[in-house]
Design an enzyme around this catalytic site. Sequence first.
Site, PDB file in Angstrom:
ATOM      1  N   GLY A  20       0.958   1.710  19.190  1.00  0.00           N
ATOM      2  CA  GLY A  20       1.120   0.561  20.069  1.00  0.00           C
ATOM      3  C   GLY A  20       0.238  -0.598  19.654  1.00  0.00           C
ATOM      4  N   THR A  21      -0.536  -0.353  18.602  1.00  0.00           N
ATOM      5  CA  THR A  21      -1.550  -1.300  18.165  1.00  0.00           C
ATOM      6  C   THR A  21      -0.984  -2.430  17.324  1.00  0.00           C
ATOM      7  OG1 THR A  21      -1.920   0.412  16.532  1.00  0.00           O
ATOM      8  CG2 THR A  21      -3.555   0.186  18.259  1.00  0.00           C
ATOM      9  N   ILE A  76      -8.901 -11.495  11.503  1.00  0.00           N
ATOM     10  CA  ILE A  76      -7.893 -11.012  12.435  1.00  0.00           C
ATOM     11  C   ILE A  76      -6.566 -10.934  11.680  1.00  0.00           C
ATOM     12  CG2 ILE A  76      -6.645 -11.534  14.573  1.00  0.00           C
ATOM     13  CD1 ILE A  76      -9.638 -10.708  14.912  1.00  0.00           C
ATOM     14  N   LEU A  77      -5.907  -9.796  11.735  1.00  0.00           N
ATOM     15  CA  LEU A  77      -4.708  -9.579  10.922  1.00  0.00           C
ATOM     16  C   LEU A  77      -3.447 -10.075  11.614  1.00  0.00           C
ATOM     17  CD1 LEU A  77      -5.674  -6.048   9.575  1.00  0.00           C
ATOM     18  CD2 LEU A  77      -5.952  -8.273   8.448  1.00  0.00           C
ATOM     19  N   GLY A  96      -9.771  -2.880  17.908  1.00  0.00           N
ATOM     20  CA  GLY A  96      -9.066  -2.290  19.045  1.00  0.00           C
ATOM     21  C   GLY A  96      -9.939  -1.943  20.237  1.00  0.00           C
ATOM     22  N   GLU A  97     -11.072  -1.323  19.982  1.00  0.00           N
ATOM     23  CA  GLU A  97     -11.877  -0.803  21.088  1.00  0.00           C
ATOM     24  C   GLU A  97     -12.920  -1.797  21.587  1.00  0.00           C
ATOM     25  OE1 GLU A  97     -11.827   3.912  20.054  1.00  0.00           O
ATOM     26  OE2 GLU A  97     -12.811   2.573  18.668  1.00  0.00           O
TER      27      GLU A  97
END
Lengths: 328, 738
Positions: free
Chosen positions: B473-474, B620-621, B695-696
Site C-alpha cells: 500500500g506504500t 522523496i521518490l 514510511g514510519e
Amino acid sequence: MRPFDYHRSENAGDAVKAAAGDGALFIAGGTNLLDLMKLDLMTPSRLVDINRIGLNDVTQTEEGGLSIGALVTNSDCAADARIRKDYEVLSRAILAGASGQLRNKATTGGNLCQRTRCYYFYDPDMACNKRKPGSGCSAIGGANRIHAILGASDECIATYPGDMAVAMSALDAEVVIEGEGGETRTIPVRDFHRLPGDRPDQDNILEPGELITHVTLPAPAKGRHIYRKVRDRASYAFALVSVAAIVEMDAGRIASASLAFGGLAHKPWHDPAIEDLLTGEAPSEALFDKAADILLADAKGQGQNDFKIPLARRTLKAVLREATGERS
Amino acid sequence: MTRHLKMDEPATNRLLDKLPSRLTGAPMDRPDGPLKVSGTATYAHEWQLDGKVFGVLARAPVSKGKLVRIDKSAIENLPGVLGVFSEERFLRNPAQGMANEAPEQGVSEISYFGQPIALVVAETFEQARHGAHRLELVCEAASDGVFDPEANNIAPEKPEDDQLDQGDLDKAMAEAAYTVDSTYRTPSHNSAAMEPHCAIASWEGDQLTLYASYQMIKFNVNELADSVGIEPEKVRIVSPYVGGGFGSKLGIAPEAVSAAIAAKELGRPVCVTLTRQQVFENVMRRSESRQRLRLAADKDGKLTGLGHECRVSNLPGESFHEPVLQATHFIYGGDNRRLGMEVARLNRMCAGSVRAPGEAIGMQVLENAMDELAHTSGIDPVELRKRNIPDAHPEEGTPYSSRPFAEALDEGAKRFGWNKRNPKPGQQREGEWLIGMGMAAAARVNILMESKARVILKEDGKAIVETDMTDIGTGTYAILTQVCADMLGLEPENIETRLGDSNFPKASGSGGSFGAASSGSSVYLACLDIRAELARRLGCEESELQLDSGQARGGSKSGSLTGLLAGEAIEAEGHIEPGETKEKVKQATYGSYFAEVAVNAVTGETRVRRMLGVFGAGRILNRKTATSQCYGGMTWGIGMALHEAMEFDMRDGHVVNNDLAEYHIPVNLDVPQLDVVLLEERDDWASPIQAKGLGELGLCGAGAAITNAIFNATGVRVYDYPATLDKILDGLPELDMV
C-alpha cells in the site's frame, strides 16, 4: 455459523406463524444478528426473513403521533421530515449511532433488539450468563470499562448499547407486538427492555416468536430536544454515557422534562423522580446537582467503569444547562 | 549483467537530478490504483484455484498449559468437513521480521490464550468455521501463567545489547537547574491491517506454491520451507498485493504453515484466512511499555543528563523486544546517560514489529518528557529542542549525515502559527471547549537493506522491472516505475513493474521503512548497467549518455532506443548492499509535528482540530505516495494518543476488544485535514538515490504533539496512554465553572 433453515415471509401473519416453535429468530437488517451467528454466539435453527412483510412506513396516528413500522430503516427514520421536526431527539440519537452503511440496513424493530457489546458475551470461550445461563459473569472482576453502573446484578453487568431506544424512552414511545395467533399487545418502550436480575439471557420482554410491528410515538412533546452522546471517539463508538432530554421552559421555569440515559444500564435508563424534581423549578446548578444525585443514588462502579459516575453527572448537568437555556 | 554497489562511500553523483526526465519525486498516480479501486488487483484470498477448500484455525481455550487431546467426534460427520489437522509443525506464533527460519512450533505446549491448535478444513469457509467452533480441544491448564507485565514476583530479563550507562545520571539530576522524572505507560497495539491475514497453499508434486499476504518474500520462503520441512527451492510465494502490513505480515505465520500441511495431505489447495478476532489474537502485538524518563538540564535548558528506562514484554523464548530506545540514543545530547531495557515474559500473544517499532512509543514518551522540561524551565518547546541538537552522536561521537532537524522545527513552527500559543495551560476557551497547541519532534533510524532487482529493456523499447519486493500500500509499483522511467528515458506507461513473486530477484522486502530506498536503489543500479550497455552501443561515454523519450544521445552520437537494441533485449540486475556508510555516519530521518486540540471541559473528550507534520527523509521518490504515508502515520499518532489500546483480561491474558468495533482506531471524524510538508533533501550517505526511509517517520512522536496539546489546553498531563476521557476527567475544571 451453524446450518439453519431459512423462510421468507410476505406478511406479518405468516412471519409469526413461521417463527413459532423453538430456535426461530426473525431477521431484518441483520447488522447484529449475522455477526453473532458467524461467531457462534447466537445459533438459531431457523431464520424468518421479514424484509418483505411491509411495515416500512411512518404514518400519522389518530392521537396525533407517529407510527413507525418495524422495518423502517434507521436512515429513513432519522431522515423523516416529521421526525426531524417534531421528534428531533430521535433523529439525533439515531444519527449518533453506528455508521451510514449500518443505518441503511438496520431497522427500527431490529435496533430495539440489539444485543450488548460486553466483551465476554462476544467470546464463546468465556463464561457469560447472558449467552449461557448459569455459566457465570466474566465481566465482574474482568475488563469492565464499558459496563453498567445502574441496575446491574450479580449475574450480569452488561449494558444495552443502542441510542435509538434511549430517545424513544425519553419520548415515552410504545412498542406494538404481534403474537403467534395474530393478537397484538402494546408495551411502553420504557418497559420493553429488562434489567438483568437473575435472567440476563432475556434482554427484553419479547416472548419467543413475538414480532415487533411498530413503534408508536405520542403527540409531539414541546420543548428543546437534546441527545448528547459521550464516547471514546468522535463517531462509530458505543456510548459511555448518553442523555436524551426533552425540556420545556415556561417563564423561566421548567414546565416539563423528560430524560433517558444510555450506556449506564441493561436498558435505557428512565427515572421519573428526576422529572418530578425538575418540573416547576427554576434551573440552577443546585437543582441540576440534585437531579444527578437522584440519577446516581444507587450507582455502583465495577472498577474500570467508575469514571462513568462523575461522567454521567457532568453530562446530565451540561445537558440540563443547555436545555434550560443557561449556557456557559 | 549485474551492477553491484556496496554502500561504503557517499553517493555524491546525484544522477537522478541530472536526467532529462524528472519523474522521480513527482506525485505520479499509482499504476496499480485503477486495479485496486475496481477490485481487479488479486489479493491473497482471491486467487481462484481449482478445487480450493477452506481451513479455519481453532484456538487454545487456556492461557498456559498442555493440549491433552482433540475430540473430533462432534465434527466428523458435519457436512463438507474434510479433515482436522494439528501437529508439531504448526506455528505457535508468526516469525519475527527477517527471522529467515521457522518460529517457535508446536501445539502440545500452550503459551497464550487463542494460540492456534488445529485447522479444520471443509469445502466452504462457513463449514470450516462451524467445524472449528464445534471442535473440542481438551487442554490441561497450568496455574503459573503470567499476565501482568509489571508483576513484581518475576524478574524481568535485561538484554545485554540494550543497556547504556554513560557518565553519572544521578549526579546530573542532583545538580541540574531543571529536572523531569516521569513514568509513562503505553498499551499494546495491533496493526489491524484492512486485509486480514490469508494464505492459499497449493502443491504440485513436491513443489509448494503459497499465494499469501506477506511483506518480505525472500525471508518468508526460507521460513516456510523450514517450518514445513522442505528445501527452500521447493517453495514459491506469490504476494503481488498486500492490503496493509505495518509489520504484521513480516514473518511466516500460522495460517501459511497449516494451509501447506493440510493441502499436502488433502491434495487440494487450502485457503486459510484469519477472522478479525484471530487477527487480534494471533498476530503480533506491539508490546505495552512502562517508560521512566529522566531529564537533567542546565539553566539554559541544555541537557546534561538523559535517562530512558523501560519495560516491555514478550512470550517466553522470543528474541524480539520493542526497541523503545532507538531514537533516544541519537536525537538529543546530554553527557550523562542511562538507557535501559527490561523484558517481562508473559502469556500474551507474541509481541513483534508494529508500525515504527521502537520510536512509535519511545519518541512519543520522550517528546512528552521534553514538553515537561519546556514547561518547567519556561523555555519554548521548539527552542528547547533546537538547543539540544547534538553536534555529534552523544554516545558514539560519529557525525550525522544530512539532518534537517532544526529546519523541520522552524518550518513547522512558522507554518502552524506556533507563536500564537499561550505557554500557560488552560487559558484558551471556546464555549465548552478548552483549546491547546502542542508540538513534538520526529525521529527514526534509517536503514538500507540488501536488495536486488532485474530490469529488462525489451526489443520494442519498453521495459519490465522484476523484484520480489512487495507493495503493501506504500506505492512500490509507482516509485520503481518512476526510477526506471527516469533512468531509461521512458514514459511510465511503457514500463511494467512486477512485484511480490519469489521467482524474481530477492529484494529487501517491506519493513523498517527501508523498502523504497533499498529496492529503488536496486532498480537504479540495474538501469545504470543498461545505460552502460546503451552507451557502449552508441559509442559514447556512460557519463555523456542522455536518454529521453525513446532517443539516445551522447557526445556527437544519437539514435533511437529500438535501433540500438536491434531486436535484442538488454537485461540487467541491480544489487545494493549496505556498507561502511552506516558506521561512518549516523543516518536518521527527522521531522516535527504540531497539533491543535479541543478538549471538552464537561466530558474530557478530545478532538484534534488541525495537525501539521514536516518531514525530511532524503530524496522523496513520489510526493503523493510519500505524503500518504505521512497522513497514515499522523493518523496512527492520533489513534495512539487518543484511542488505540488492546485491552487484556489480567486474569488470563486474553485480549477482550478483538474487533474493530471495540478496538478503536481513528475514524474519519477523528482526523482533521492533515498538512504534510516534505523537505527538499538529499542524503548521499544513505543510498545511491539519496533517499532515506519515510514510511514510519509519520508516527515517531506524532501522538506526543497531541497529548502535549492536551496539557496546554487543560493542564492535565496524561501518563497512561491512550488519553481517553477518563484519564482527563479528574483534572478538568469544576463543573460549576464550565
